[in-house]
Design a protein around this motif. Structure first.
Motif, PDB file in Angstrom:
ATOM      1  N   ARG A   1       9.714   3.854   1.996  1.00 19.74           N
ATOM      2  CA  ARG A   1       9.060   2.758   3.174  1.00 19.74           C
ATOM      3  C   ARG A   1       9.269   1.465   2.880  1.00 19.74           C
ATOM      4  O   ARG A   1       8.852   0.430   3.687  1.00 19.74           O
TER       5      ARG A   1
ATOM      6  N   ALA B   1       8.376   8.629  12.078  1.00 23.16           N
ATOM      7  CA  ALA B   1       8.581   7.557  10.920  1.00 23.16           C
ATOM      8  C   ALA B   1       9.510   6.798  11.134  1.00 23.16           C
ATOM      9  O   ALA B   1      10.775   6.873  11.276  1.00 23.16           O
TER      10      ALA B   1
ATOM     11  N   ASN C   1      11.393   3.406   9.338  1.00 20.34           N
ATOM     12  CA  ASN C   1      11.576   2.575   8.132  1.00 20.34           C
ATOM     13  C   ASN C   1      12.649   1.392   8.099  1.00 20.34           C
ATOM     14  O   ASN C   1      12.666   0.864   7.104  1.00 20.34           O
TER      15      ASN C   1
ATOM     16  N   GLN D   1       4.320   5.814  10.477  1.00 18.97           N
ATOM     17  CA  GLN D   1       4.320   6.292   9.011  1.00 18.97           C
ATOM     18  C   GLN D   1       3.912   7.771   8.934  1.00 18.97           C
ATOM     19  O   GLN D   1       2.954   8.113   9.534  1.00 18.97           O
TER      20      GLN D   1
END
Length: 578
Positions: free
Chosen positions: A208, A231, A233, A382
């Motif tokens: 992350r 997610a 990142n 996340q």
């Protein structure tokens, strides 16, 4: 593979030399027979567009598209994707080796390259109930299959650090056969990540922060930069791509059907270039690095290579005009040339039904009020969640899931008593919703906890896509609505459901994970459910997929399995009400 000669005259992107050049490309027998650089007046007469190597997703669970492999490929080729490094971990947790065989069989005959791995963590932990188990012997047997060229993400990082014999036997089974080993180590730094890599782990897609990304590269690992549906990142990791363009790959991990219809790896590259990344660094991460690391048979636009290519408008937008696999055009101007094909529908789903009373989050006998609750704190985009403590109060109500009896002093959650027991109710006004996980494999009481960050002000959503064991996970603003959503998923033997003035369902008959309908239908229904969840108050980019990951207990900090609330940092159960 096409036997006829194909001659293309375009500018080509030479990823190895990091340059573009006008060229004549001759393709015979599915391979590039020659590349002749054009000069002078010939160079001025090339056709529009730039030829690039076909794109590769370095880590994706096909199941999360809610499409079986053949249908996934039919969509992905529109965006220049010719291959995926695909972990069938999700269906393996439901059906075991049978599920892996289904994925191989469904993909059979497709020109698309599915680089399927052997799931290393079925089940992911001993703190949940899956539909199957693959021990070290089963993993070794599967690795003998040449169609399974790598060991999929080793999610049991505590087991790796402790050098657990079963974990190490799985890694050794891969390395002794000369096969790659993928990792999964969220948050590990310093000596821990070095120790993890030293066990034979070669990649990670769970970073992350740039600090995490640099640590993996320093430990000798490849970094898969993830920008998926749940997610995301990329922004945090772009500095690492600038510093180490030879060690980074693009991956989506989980690509929802509506997202996949809009774009794939080409969209990630376009975003990276817009953020200042050199186009050749972006292109290398989507082609050369992944193909080389996994030793894939994909072509890279060199003489002798398979003719796996895409024609894009430019190296900024990466809008795909055509895609070829082994010299055959498989997509043109956003239209796939791969035909639809029916899929089998293997499944494992018991008949489960819950009542509102089954979903009562009860205090311990004799507990004083208020009580403190362990609360899962959701962060949009996340997989990592927070672990909060909240004061909540249990007070009276005549009916389970009924209306709030009155104001609660001191700001505690609005609560009730059901059948003379003390029960903590969800309180949407404080964004404290009730989360439930219902075992779909055997009879067991639902596991319950409170969650913050989903944002529903009314209604409920439920899903049988619930990483990693894929029990039924659901969240609601009331127990009655929560029960209705769970029962809708159970009645369909798998799917997504939304309850609010009626119930709406996307059925997923393939293992409760995938649909047998055309991608366009699946995407449209999924988009309607997502819009419905937002209309109920959720601010999340992907509320259903965020919900699915609330059961993923290998990701810190607090998650809910079918067996109870788990402190995913210490890997132990904690009571929902302290």
């Amino acid at each position: 593979m096409s036997d006829r000669e194909l001659v293309l005259r375009h500018v080509i992107a030479d990823v190895h030399a990091r340059r573009t050049l006008p060229a004549e490309v001759r393709i015979r027998g599915g391979r590039i027979a020659s590349i002749r650089e054009l000069v002078g007046s010939e160079a001025l007469r090339v056709d529009p567009g730039i030829l690039i190597p076909g794109l590769v997703d370095a880590h994706v669970h096909i199941e999360s598209s809610m499409l079986p492999p053949w249908e996934f490929a039919r969509v992905a080729v529109r965006h220049g994707t010719v291959a995926t490094v695909s972990d069938p971990h999700e269906i393996a947790n439901v059906l075991g080796a049978e599920g892996i065989r289904f994925m191989l069989d469904d993909a059979a005959g497709s020109p698309f390259i599915f680089w399927f791995g052997v799931p290393s963590c079925v089940p992911a932990t001993a703190l949940e109930t899956a539909g199957a188990a693959l021990d070290a012997d089963a993993v070794a047997a599967l690795l003998d299959d040449p169609r399974l060229p790598y060991l999929s993400e080793m999610m049991n990082w505590p087991g790796v650090l402790a050098r657990d014999p079963q974990v190490m036997a799985k890694i050794a089974a891969a390395t002794s056969r000369g096969k790659r080993v993928d990792g999964h180590a969220p948050g590990l730094l310093g000596a821990d990540i070095a120790h993890y890599a030293a066990a034979g782990i070669e990649t990670d897609h769970e970073c992350r922060t740039a600090e995490e990304g640099r640590a993996r590269i320093a430990a000798g690992m490849m970094l898969a930069i993830r920008e998926g549906s749940a997610a995301r990142n990329m922004d945090a990791l772009l500095p690492v791509l600038r510093e180490h363009p030879d060690r980074c790959m693009w991956c989506t991990d989980d690509a929802h059907p509506d997202t996949l219809l809009a774009g794939h790896i080409n969209r990630l590259m376009a975003r990276a270039v817009a953020a200042g990344i050199d186009p050749f660094d972006a292109l290398r991460a989507g082609t050369l690095n992944t193909v080389t690391h996994y030793r894939m048979p994909c072509g890279l636009l060199r003489v002798g290579d398979r003719a796996d290519m895409a024609l894009v408008d430019d190296l900024r937008s990466f809008r795909v005009r055509r895609t070829w696999i082994a010299g055959s055009m498989v997509a043109e101007e956003g239209v796939s040339r791969l035909p639809r094909r029916a899929s089998a529908t293997p499944n494992r789903f018991r008949a489960c039904r819950v009542s509102a009373d089954d979903l009562a989050l009860r205090t311990a006998p004799g507990a004083s009020s208020p009580v403190r609750a362990h609360v899962i704190a959701v962060e949009d985009g996340q997989l990592v969640t927070g672990h909060a403590m909240e004061a909540v109060t249990a007070s009276g109500s005549a009916a389970a899931g009924g209306a709030v009896a009155g104001d609660v002093a001191g700001g505690g959650a609005a609560v009730h008593v059901a059948n003379a027991d003390r029960v903590v109710e969800p309180d949407p006004s404080r964004d404290l919703l009730l989360l439930a996980v219902v075992n779909r494999y055997t009879d067991a009481p639902p596991a319950l906890a409170l969650v913050r960050g989903i944002g529903l002000t009314r209604g409920a959503i439920a899903s049988s896509v619930a990483h990693d064991s894929h029990n039924v996970v659901a969240v609601g603003a009331s127990r009655a609505e929560l029960a209705e959503a769970i029962n809708a998923v159970c009645a369909a033997r798998g799917g997504l459901a939304l309850t609010a003035s009626g119930t709406h369902v996307l059925e997923l008959p393939i293992a409760g994970l995938m649909s047998d309908r055309p991608a366009e239908d699946v995407a449209a229904t999924y988009a309607r459910l997502t819009d419905g969840a937002r209309a109920l108050g959720s601010p999340l980019h992907a509320p259903f997929m965020t919900l699915a990951f609330l059961a993923l207990i290998v990701i810190p900090a607090l998650k809910l399995s079918d067996r109870g609330l788990v402190d995913a940092t210490a890997m132990r159960f904690v009571p929902p009400l302290a």
